[in-house]
Scaffold this active site. Structure first.
Site, PDB file in Angstrom:
ATOM      1  N   TYR A  76      34.314  54.688 -14.322  1.00 14.63           N
ATOM      2  CA  TYR A  76      33.713  55.199 -13.092  1.00 14.63           C
ATOM      3  C   TYR A  76      32.247  54.775 -12.999  1.00 14.63           C
ATOM      4  CZ  TYR A  76      32.575  58.001  -9.104  1.00 14.63           C
ATOM      5  OH  TYR A  76      32.175  58.374  -7.844  1.00 14.63           O
ATOM      6  N   PHE A 128      25.631  39.522  15.191  1.00 14.90           N
ATOM      7  CA  PHE A 128      27.001  39.531  14.693  1.00 14.90           C
ATOM      8  C   PHE A 128      27.565  40.910  15.012  1.00 14.90           C
ATOM      9  CE2 PHE A 128      30.544  40.103  11.843  1.00 14.90           C
ATOM     10  CZ  PHE A 128      31.300  39.023  12.273  1.00 14.90           C
ATOM     11  N   THR A 129      28.863  40.969  15.291  1.00 18.91           N
ATOM     12  CA  THR A 129      29.469  42.196  15.832  1.00 18.91           C
ATOM     13  C   THR A 129      29.164  43.439  14.981  1.00 18.91           C
ATOM     14  OG1 THR A 129      31.508  41.563  14.684  1.00 18.91           O
ATOM     15  CG2 THR A 129      31.350  40.971  16.998  1.00 18.91           C
ATOM     16  N   ASP A 219      21.114  37.991   6.248  1.00 19.92           N
ATOM     17  CA  ASP A 219      22.576  38.096   6.223  1.00 19.92           C
ATOM     18  C   ASP A 219      23.072  36.819   5.548  1.00 19.92           C
ATOM     19  OD1 ASP A 219      25.286  38.010   6.557  1.00 19.92           O
ATOM     20  OD2 ASP A 219      25.275  38.781   8.596  1.00 19.92           O
ATOM     21  N   LYS A 262      33.410  35.739   2.093  1.00 21.80           N
ATOM     22  CA  LYS A 262      33.343  34.383   2.645  1.00 21.80           C
ATOM     23  C   LYS A 262      32.922  33.411   1.532  1.00 21.80           C
ATOM     24  CE  LYS A 262      33.094  37.117   6.458  1.00 21.80           C
ATOM     25  NZ  LYS A 262      33.149  38.583   6.371  1.00 21.80           N
ATOM     26  N   ARG A 386      36.224  34.539  20.248  1.00 12.64           N
ATOM     27  CA  ARG A 386      34.819  34.866  20.044  1.00 12.64           C
ATOM     28  C   ARG A 386      34.114  34.670  21.375  1.00 12.64           C
ATOM     29  NH1 ARG A 386      33.777  37.578  15.212  1.00 12.64           N
ATOM     30  NH2 ARG A 386      34.840  38.858  16.711  1.00 12.64           N
ATOM     31  N   PHE A 452      37.586  44.142  20.247  1.00 12.85           N
ATOM     32  CA  PHE A 452      38.422  42.953  20.017  1.00 12.85           C
ATOM     33  C   PHE A 452      39.504  43.186  18.972  1.00 12.85           C
ATOM     34  CE2 PHE A 452      36.198  42.160  16.084  1.00 12.85           C
ATOM     35  CZ  PHE A 452      34.950  42.708  16.330  1.00 12.85           C
TER      36      PHE A 452
HETATM   37  C1  P71 Z   1      34.563  36.870  10.257  1.00  9.02           C
HETATM   38  C2  P71 Z   1      34.085  38.133   9.687  1.00  9.02           C
HETATM   39  C3  P71 Z   1      35.041  39.276   9.549  1.00  9.02           C
HETATM   40  C4  P71 Z   1      35.090  39.927  10.857  1.00  9.02           C
HETATM   41  C5  P71 Z   1      34.185  40.906  11.172  1.00  9.02           C
HETATM   42  C6  P71 Z   1      34.182  41.448  12.432  1.00  9.02           C
HETATM   43  C7  P71 Z   1      35.054  40.971  13.380  1.00  9.02           C
HETATM   44  C8  P71 Z   1      35.972  40.007  13.061  1.00  9.02           C
HETATM   45  C9  P71 Z   1      35.982  39.481  11.805  1.00  9.02           C
HETATM   46  C10 P71 Z   1      32.119  39.188   8.872  1.00  9.02           C
HETATM   47  C11 P71 Z   1      30.712  39.158   8.750  1.00  9.02           C
HETATM   48  C12 P71 Z   1      29.960  37.993   9.067  1.00  9.02           C
HETATM   49  C13 P71 Z   1      28.584  38.021   9.014  1.00  9.02           C
HETATM   50  C14 P71 Z   1      27.778  36.829   9.348  1.00  9.02           C
HETATM   51  C15 P71 Z   1      28.645  40.293   8.321  1.00  9.02           C
HETATM   52  C16 P71 Z   1      30.015  40.331   8.368  1.00  9.02           C
HETATM   53  C17 P71 Z   1      30.718  41.601   8.028  1.00  9.02           C
HETATM   54  N1  P71 Z   1      32.784  38.199   9.409  1.00  9.02           N
HETATM   55  N2  P71 Z   1      27.955  39.161   8.644  1.00  9.02           N
HETATM   56  O1  P71 Z   1      33.731  36.004  10.536  1.00  9.02           O
HETATM   57  O2  P71 Z   1      30.560  36.844   9.418  1.00  9.02           O
HETATM   58  O3  P71 Z   1      31.316  41.478   6.788  1.00  9.02           O
HETATM   59  O4  P71 Z   1      33.764  41.669   7.264  1.00  9.02           O
HETATM   60  O5  P71 Z   1      32.852  41.931   4.948  1.00  9.02           O
HETATM   61  O6  P71 Z   1      32.470  43.696   6.634  1.00  9.02           O
HETATM   62  O7  P71 Z   1      35.779  36.735  10.426  1.00  9.02           O
HETATM   63  P1  P71 Z   1      32.673  42.236   6.411  1.00  9.02           P
END
Ligand code: P71
Length: 461
Positions: A76, A128-129, A219, A262, A386, A452
């Site tokens: 833990y 970013f979303t 980021d 990623k 997107r 989305f």
């Molecule tokens: C991508 C994602 C995953 C995603 C997130 C939201 C909507 C659709 C798909 C995530 C990112 C990203 C950047 C630059 C933070 C996050 C969040 N991308 N910054 O591209 O690209 O990370 O998904 O691990 O929570 O499909 P998280």
């Protein structure tokens, strides 16, 4: 053989195990996409042939990472794998204090809550979303300060992720530095099409913010891909390794959030990092509310081990040049077919310009959502909208209408072959040939947040 034969990129690995895929026919896909409300997020992965929804959490782990999974220390508190991860982050990225989180948005939540006050302003190189939503939920307003070229899919600027210092200066003059807890700098700007920021521009932003006592939060979700573009496009860096460039990028920033799903080649995981003790202290306090103890942050020990190894692998020049080589291969193939794509080709996928592809559809008829559904119908290739659906609504309830209305063909790392890339390009071309007949969509269900993911659509008559 002729002299100066062009040498191809190729993968610095071979396959030891394969995952079998289900093949579908058009009637099956029609049924599946209707049931999914014409939203590719709502398809079952089983019904997908080549999955380009995202490069997030979809990479193939290496034999070493899998071996690392077996070395999980599932305590833990104080897991050995946490200390390994902490050391790798400190050595590779140079940040002092590290807090693991279950993924990127977990880090965004904690960082936003730790340093944003109600009424604050966060300038950034495009939204970013999830990042913007966490900034807003913590009480801030996001202001886009990316260069105008980033909003133009045909503009060939080599660093479309750059900050427009004039725009930044205007924001600082309008609101005052005190109301700006940080400037949010993304490397490889996702919503712009995986476009890099240059080292030169980052240094300028650093000089500007340092003078005014404003932090830069990085980021760094796709920092290695950005570093590769710096190596290729900024002369003084062409002899430096991706690893060295990554470390230099981080050195101009004060802290970071990272989705390790990623660049870092894991299926789950993330972290936040900071060089400031006071920010660390606050975030360490918050993480126990939202994620878990500060030495696991919602992850298993084995996940942290896989991440530590994945970070190291992600910084290899051979890895990253093959990764981006594959993306570029697909992009060139699409361009040869005359498909309108965002230029230059980005790091993590090909972004098709749905406005140019389906000029007869208005943005309210969701051209990118429509095109994503059509590509799936054609071949079982799953992509992601997107555009106007992703952009969502402002706090006053009105829709954001982003200039970019794109369909993202995101390439998972180390997963698909060159033949898969051929099939994908042939599929989009086949849709292109009948583009005039394609009808738009209407939204029939809209969730409140990040619509989305779960919105549903019907085809217009
Ligand atoms: C991508 C994602 C995953 C995603 C997130 C939201 C909507 C659709 C798909 C995530 C990112 C990203 C950047 C630059 C933070 C996050 C969040 N991308 N910054 O591209 O690209 O990370 O998904 O691990 O929570 O499909 P998280």
């Amino acid at each position: 053989m002729a002299k100066n034969v062009k040498r191809s990129w190729a993968e610095p690995y071979k396959m030891k195990m394969v995952e079998l895929l289900k093949m579908t026919n058009r009637p099956q896909r029609l049924k599946a996409i209707k049931e999914a409300g014409y939203n590719t997020f709502l398809l079952r992965s089983e019904d997908v042939y080549i999955d380009l929804l995202t490069d997030s959490g979809t990479s193939a782990m290496s034999d070493r990472q899998w071996a690392g999974m077996m070395m999980g220390d599932e305590a833990y508190a104080g897991s050995r794998n946490f200390y390994h991860l902490e050391k790798v982050i400190q050595n590779s990225y140079g940040y002092k204090y590290v807090i693991p989180t279950h993924q990127g948005r977990g880090a965004e939540n904690i960082l936003s809550k730790a340093i944003i006050k109600n009424g604050d302003i966060v300038p950034g190189n495009m939204y970013f979303t999830t990042t913007r939503l966490h900034q807003e939920l913590a009480g801030a307003k996001f202001v886009d300060v990316i260069i105008d070229e980033a909003h133009d899919p045909t503009n060939e600027h080599p660093f479309k992720g750059n900050v427009d210092l004039g725009k930044l200066d205007q924001v600082v003059k309008q609101y005052g530095a005190k109301r700006i807890p940080y400037v949010c700098i993304a490397t490889s700007v996702n919503m712009a099409g995986g476009q890099p920021i240059s080292m030169q521009n980052l240094k300028e932003v650093r000089a500007y913010t340092a003078k005014r006592g404003i932090r830069i939060i990085h980021d760094m979700t796709r920092v290695a891909e950005n570093a590769f573009f710096i190596q290729q496009r900024e002369k003084e860096f062409n002899k430096k390794s991706v690893r060295e460039i990554v470390k230099e990028i981080c050195s101009y920033t004060d802290g970071a959030t990272m989705s390790a799903k990623k660049d870092a080649l894991v299926n789950i995981g993330g972290f936040m990092a900071t060089n400031e003790w006071s920010v660390f202290e606050e975030a360490r306090n918050l993480v126990v509310i939202y994620e878990g103890l500060h030495t696991y942050g919602g992850l298993a020990g084995r996940d942290m081990e896989a991440m530590a190894i994945g970070i190291e692998e992600s910084l290899s020049d051979d890895h990253i040049s093959a990764r981006i080589g594959q993306v570029e291969y697909l992009g060139h193939k699409m361009m040869d077919f005359g498909i309108p794509i965002v230029r230059p080709i980005g790091g993590h996928g090909i972004f098709v310009d749905a406005k140019a592809f389906l000029p007869h559809l208005k943005q309210d008829q969701f051209p990118a959502q429509t095109l994503a559904a059509e590509v799936y119908l054609d071949s079982g290739v799953r992509t992601m909208e997107r555009g106007v659906v992703s952009a969502g609504r402002k706090s006053d309830g009105k829709n954001y209408y982003p200039k970019l209305e794109l369909v993202r063909f995101t390439i998972p790392r180390r997963v698909y072959t060159q033949a898969h890339m051929d099939v994908i390009a042939e599929s989009i071309y086949s849709v292109y040939l009948k583009r005039n007949k394609i009808k738009g969509l209407k939204m029939v269900y809209e969730p409140k947040y990040l619509r989305f993911f779960q919105a549903r659509f019907e085809q217009l008559k």
